[in-house]
Design an enzyme around this catalytic site. Structure first.
Site, PDB file in Angstrom:
ATOM      1  N   MET A  90       0.592  -1.474   0.000  1.00 19.34           N
ATOM      2  CA  MET A  90       0.000   0.000   0.000  1.00 19.34           C
ATOM      3  C   MET A  90       0.575   1.430   0.000  1.00 19.34           C
ATOM      4  SD  MET A  90       0.950  -2.172   2.909  1.00 19.34           S
ATOM      5  CE  MET A  90       0.577  -2.380   2.690  1.00 19.34           C
ATOM      6  N   VAL A 137       3.807  -9.759  -0.595  1.00 17.32           N
ATOM      7  CA  VAL A 137       3.071  -8.676  -1.251  1.00 17.32           C
ATOM      8  C   VAL A 137       3.712  -7.326  -0.943  1.00 17.32           C
ATOM      9  CG1 VAL A 137       0.884  -7.397  -1.226  1.00 17.32           C
ATOM     10  CG2 VAL A 137       0.873  -9.895  -1.421  1.00 17.32           C
ATOM     11  N   GLU A 138       4.151  -7.144   0.289  1.00 16.93           N
ATOM     12  CA  GLU A 138       4.679  -5.841   0.696  1.00 16.93           C
ATOM     13  C   GLU A 138       6.031  -5.510   0.066  1.00 16.93           C
ATOM     14  OE1 GLU A 138       3.383  -3.404   2.316  1.00 16.93           O
ATOM     15  OE2 GLU A 138       1.516  -4.382   2.861  1.00 16.93           O
ATOM     16  N   THR A 139       6.981  -6.433   0.137  1.00 20.15           N
ATOM     17  CA  THR A 139       8.357  -6.076  -0.264  1.00 20.15           C
ATOM     18  C   THR A 139       9.079  -7.163  -1.056  1.00 20.15           C
ATOM     19  OG1 THR A 139       9.333  -6.943   1.795  1.00 20.15           O
ATOM     20  CG2 THR A 139       8.614  -4.633   1.800  1.00 20.15           C
TER      21      THR A 139
END
Length: 370
Positions: A1, A156-158
């Protein structure tokens, strides 16, 4: 996000899918290809600004007033706080990245999914799981959060630490605290949010004796493998490797334990599925009523059935509240699932049902690939 740029229809959707309310975490919004290009351009601009004459917040009276107030409330050295905020750079590209997409932008779950459930992330996830299997098993035992959910989040984040952001967190937070775009529909709430995050960040770096200009992260100020905002770091980060310090940048164990602790703090129920399959009895379907609560679990299995939503065999036996989750597919028919309170807990990381499904499905694909 995350950003505004010259858009394709698909790129615009990817932002629309992650539009966040005031209480959500903007750092967790996934980025489209256009956004990534914009971010790289922004980083290059940041470097050029440093070589020229950056605009410093020492010249902004409201920023210095905030520094004085923060120092007094937090019992911090006044000159240290004034110098930290005063030497922060205004990043002109960052406010633009916070603006929401144009209204009416079509969402497409299949396109969104394809950006996260891909061979690169799956292979990286398998390596991450293999290298940290014992830690993931311990986190699951202690916090009740399945390993595949933790793996899905960090992927998903990094991409398991490959892309943690290159913006100076101090600059990003100061820019959003004092120059959040007025055109944003929730500008006042968002400004207050980022001022609180700036306060938490300075308090955190002061306690840990860290140079506030050292940490790098996203343009929203998120940090580490799990992209924690400062307030989340303060509340949920744990020393899971037992070395006496919390390091969400270089310690996968700390990141794993902290993500699991975050979910426990947001109501994760051990053993509960995240969602169930659902079909419709169109003769009695009350779709608008079912979608009205959005992703907030509101209906019992029986009340969903009464409104025309037919759950799968496992879902019929579920005793907790459920939400009908709609995932739009552009011009094609939407996809639907019945989300549980654990599905809702994933959306506390990023207020988006598309994000939650990507986390769930990436974790499952990595588990299957092992």
């Amino acid at each position: 996000m995350k950003k505004t740029a010259p858009w394709t229809a698909a790129a615009i959707f990817l932002i629309a899918a992650c539009a966040l309310p005031a209480s959500a975490k903007p750092e967790n919004q996934p980025k489209s290809a256009a956004q990534k290009a914009h971010a790289k351009a922004g980083q290059a601009h940041q470097g050029r600004a440093s070589a020229k004459a950056p605009v410093l917040y020492a010249s902004r009276p409201e920023a210095m007033e905030f520094a004085d107030d923060l120092a007094a409330r937090r019992d911090l050295d006044r000159e240290w706080v004034r110098q930290a905020i005063g030497q922060a750079h205004f990043l002109p590209q960052v406010p633009r990245l916070m603006l929401p997409p144009a209204k009416g932008t079509a969402k497409n779950w299949r396109v969104y999914r394809s950006r996260f459930i891909d061979p690169i992330r799956i292979r990286a996830g398998v390596r991450f799981w293999q290298e940290n299997q014992a830690t993931l098993e311990r986190a699951e035992r202690e916090f009740g959060v399945p390993a595949e959910i933790i793996v899905g989040i960090i992927g998903v984040e990094t991409i398991y630490g490959q892309q943690m952001g290159t913006f100076r967190v101090m600059d990003a937070l100061a820019t959003l605290a004092f120059d959040f775009p007025a055109a944003h529909p929730r500008a006042k709430e968002r400004t207050e949010f980022f001022r609180r995050e700036l306060e938490q960040f300075l308090s955190l770096t002061n306690r840990s004796n860290t140079d506030p200009f050292e940490p790098r992260g996203s343009y929203a100020g998120a940090m580490g493998l799990g992209q924690f905002m400062p307030s989340s770091w303060v509340r949920y980060a744990v020393d899971f490797d037992g070395d006496g310090r919390v390091d969400l940048f270089k310690s996968p164990a700390d990141a794993i334990g902290s993500v699991a602790n975050y979910f426990r703090g947001h109501g994760w129920t051990p053993g509960m599925p995240t969602h169930f399959g659902v079909q419709f009895d169109h003769a009695r379907l009350q779709l608008d009523d079912l979608l009205a609560p959005d992703i907030l679990p509101t209906f019992s299995a029986a009340s969903m059935l009464a409104k025309g939503a037919v759950l799968d065999a496992q879902g019929v036996q579920h005793t907790g509240p459920l939400a009908l989750v709609e995932l739009q597919n552009g011009n094609d028919a939407p996809s639907y699932v019945a989300g549980t309170e654990n599905f809702y807990a994933i959306t506390r990381y990023n207020w988006s049902s598309y994000y939650a499904m990507a986390v769930i499905e990436l974790g499952r694909e990595v588990a299957a690939a092992r």
